[in-house]
Design a protein around this motif. Structure first.
Motif, PDB file in Angstrom:
ATOM      1  N   LYS A   1      43.054  23.165  26.433  1.00  0.00           N
ATOM      2  CA  LYS A   1      41.405  23.987  26.176  1.00  0.00           C
ATOM      3  C   LYS A   1      41.730  25.557  27.116  1.00  0.00           C
ATOM      4  N   ASP A   2      43.257  25.587  27.508  1.00  0.00           N
ATOM      5  CA  ASP A   2      43.577  27.229  27.941  1.00  0.00           C
ATOM      6  C   ASP A   2      44.316  27.915  27.569  1.00  0.00           C
ATOM      7  N   THR A   3      43.378  29.463  26.661  1.00  0.00           N
ATOM      8  CA  THR A   3      43.619  29.597  25.553  1.00  0.00           C
ATOM      9  C   THR A   3      45.329  30.439  26.374  1.00  0.00           C
ATOM     10  N   ALA A   4      45.009  31.160  27.147  1.00  0.00           N
ATOM     11  CA  ALA A   4      47.076  31.885  28.030  1.00  0.00           C
ATOM     12  C   ALA A   4      47.346  30.380  27.323  1.00  0.00           C
ATOM     13  N   LEU A   5      47.560  29.283  27.846  1.00  0.00           N
ATOM     14  CA  LEU A   5      48.714  28.052  27.832  1.00  0.00           C
ATOM     15  C   LEU A   5      49.277  28.357  25.784  1.00  0.00           C
ATOM     16  N   LEU A   6      47.879  28.079  25.194  1.00  0.00           N
ATOM     17  CA  LEU A   6      47.712  27.428  23.899  1.00  0.00           C
ATOM     18  C   LEU A   6      48.500  28.819  23.048  1.00  0.00           C
ATOM     19  N   LYS A   7      48.226  29.897  23.581  1.00  0.00           N
ATOM     20  CA  LYS A   7      48.967  31.067  22.970  1.00  0.00           C
ATOM     21  C   LYS A   7      50.442  30.997  22.974  1.00  0.00           C
ATOM     22  N   GLN A   8      51.239  30.746  24.011  1.00  0.00           N
ATOM     23  CA  GLN A   8      52.219  30.447  24.308  1.00  0.00           C
ATOM     24  C   GLN A   8      53.046  28.971  23.826  1.00  0.00           C
ATOM     25  N   PHE A   9      51.872  27.903  23.692  1.00  0.00           N
ATOM     26  CA  PHE A   9      52.471  26.998  22.820  1.00  0.00           C
ATOM     27  C   PHE A   9      52.438  27.662  21.445  1.00  0.00           C
TER      28      PHE A   9
ATOM     29  N   VAL B   1      56.303  29.209  21.588  1.00  0.00           N
ATOM     30  CA  VAL B   1      57.057  28.209  21.129  1.00  0.00           C
ATOM     31  C   VAL B   1      57.147  27.685  20.303  1.00  0.00           C
ATOM     32  N   ASP B   2      56.323  27.151  19.373  1.00  0.00           N
ATOM     33  CA  ASP B   2      56.131  26.587  17.725  1.00  0.00           C
ATOM     34  C   ASP B   2      56.534  27.650  17.364  1.00  0.00           C
ATOM     35  N   SER B   3      57.000  28.876  16.769  1.00  0.00           N
ATOM     36  CA  SER B   3      57.373  29.460  15.555  1.00  0.00           C
ATOM     37  C   SER B   3      59.063  29.716  16.363  1.00  0.00           C
ATOM     38  N   MET B   4      59.299  29.062  17.467  1.00  0.00           N
ATOM     39  CA  MET B   4      60.746  28.962  17.608  1.00  0.00           C
ATOM     40  C   MET B   4      62.037  28.127  16.327  1.00  0.00           C
ATOM     41  N   PRO B   5      63.033  28.924  16.726  1.00  0.00           N
ATOM     42  CA  PRO B   5      64.352  27.558  16.478  1.00  0.00           C
ATOM     43  C   PRO B   5      63.692  26.155  16.723  1.00  0.00           C
ATOM     44  N   ASP B   6      64.261  24.639  16.126  1.00  0.00           N
ATOM     45  CA  ASP B   6      64.010  23.610  16.737  1.00  0.00           C
ATOM     46  C   ASP B   6      65.002  23.750  18.081  1.00  0.00           C
TER      47      ASP B   6
ATOM     48  N   LYS C   1      63.260  25.565  20.985  1.00  0.00           N
ATOM     49  CA  LYS C   1      61.521  24.555  21.312  1.00  0.00           C
ATOM     50  C   LYS C   1      62.673  23.104  21.856  1.00  0.00           C
ATOM     51  N   ASN C   2      63.584  22.353  22.018  1.00  0.00           N
ATOM     52  CA  ASN C   2      63.685  21.026  21.911  1.00  0.00           C
ATOM     53  C   ASN C   2      64.744  21.215  23.536  1.00  0.00           C
ATOM     54  N   ALA C   3      64.858  22.646  23.866  1.00  0.00           N
ATOM     55  CA  ALA C   3      65.665  23.252  25.374  1.00  0.00           C
ATOM     56  C   ALA C   3      63.976  23.256  26.128  1.00  0.00           C
ATOM     57  N   LEU C   4      63.620  24.414  25.612  1.00  0.00           N
ATOM     58  CA  LEU C   4      62.461  24.876  25.975  1.00  0.00           C
ATOM     59  C   LEU C   4      61.267  22.842  27.200  1.00  0.00           C
ATOM     60  N   MET C   5      61.585  22.128  26.059  1.00  0.00           N
ATOM     61  CA  MET C   5      61.188  20.556  26.010  1.00  0.00           C
ATOM     62  C   MET C   5      61.440  19.818  27.144  1.00  0.00           C
TER      63      MET C   5
END
Length: 112
Positions: free
Chosen positions: A71-79, A82-87, A90-94
């Motif tokens: 529900k946090d729109t700023a966090l949602l925008k960041q995710f 991240v979703d558009s990053m190469p796998d 994304k794995n490193a960030l996870m």
């Protein structure tokens, strides 16, 4: 939970008055009161302004999100970015996020 109940809950969590929300959403405080009592439904434009002011999504207010949705729109925008990053990125960030969550939970467990 109704639209009005969600608006009221989000407003109270944000610790702002109906007047303050009305000022931000460019509508009268009386309208905010009516929305919260489910007497009137805000227009799409006003609903968007209310959601933005409360840092929630319109989908959340309308009941179109599951409870576990972000529900946090700023966090949602960041995710979404991240979703558009190469796998591999994304794995490193996870791994970083997982480590931070682990540390947070450990710290919280010892504070009890």
């Amino acid at each position: 939970m109704t639209l009005g109940e969600k608006i009221k809950l989000a407003r109270m969590q944000k610790k702002i008055s109906q007047q303050e929300l009305g000022d931000i959403a460019e509508t009268h405080q009386k309208n905010i009161s009516k929305y919260e009592k489910d007497l009137v439904t805000p227009s799409a434009l006003v609903l968007k302004k209310i959601a933005d002011a409360l840092d929630v999504t319109t989908d959340y207010l309308l009941g179109n999100e599951v409870d576990s949705a972000i529900k946090d729109t700023a966090l949602l925008k960041q995710f979404k970015e991240v979703d558009s990053m190469p796998d591999d990125e994304k794995n490193a960030l996870m791994k970083v996020i997982s480590a931070y969550i682990r540390d947070f939970r450990t710290k919280a467990a010892y504070e009890v």
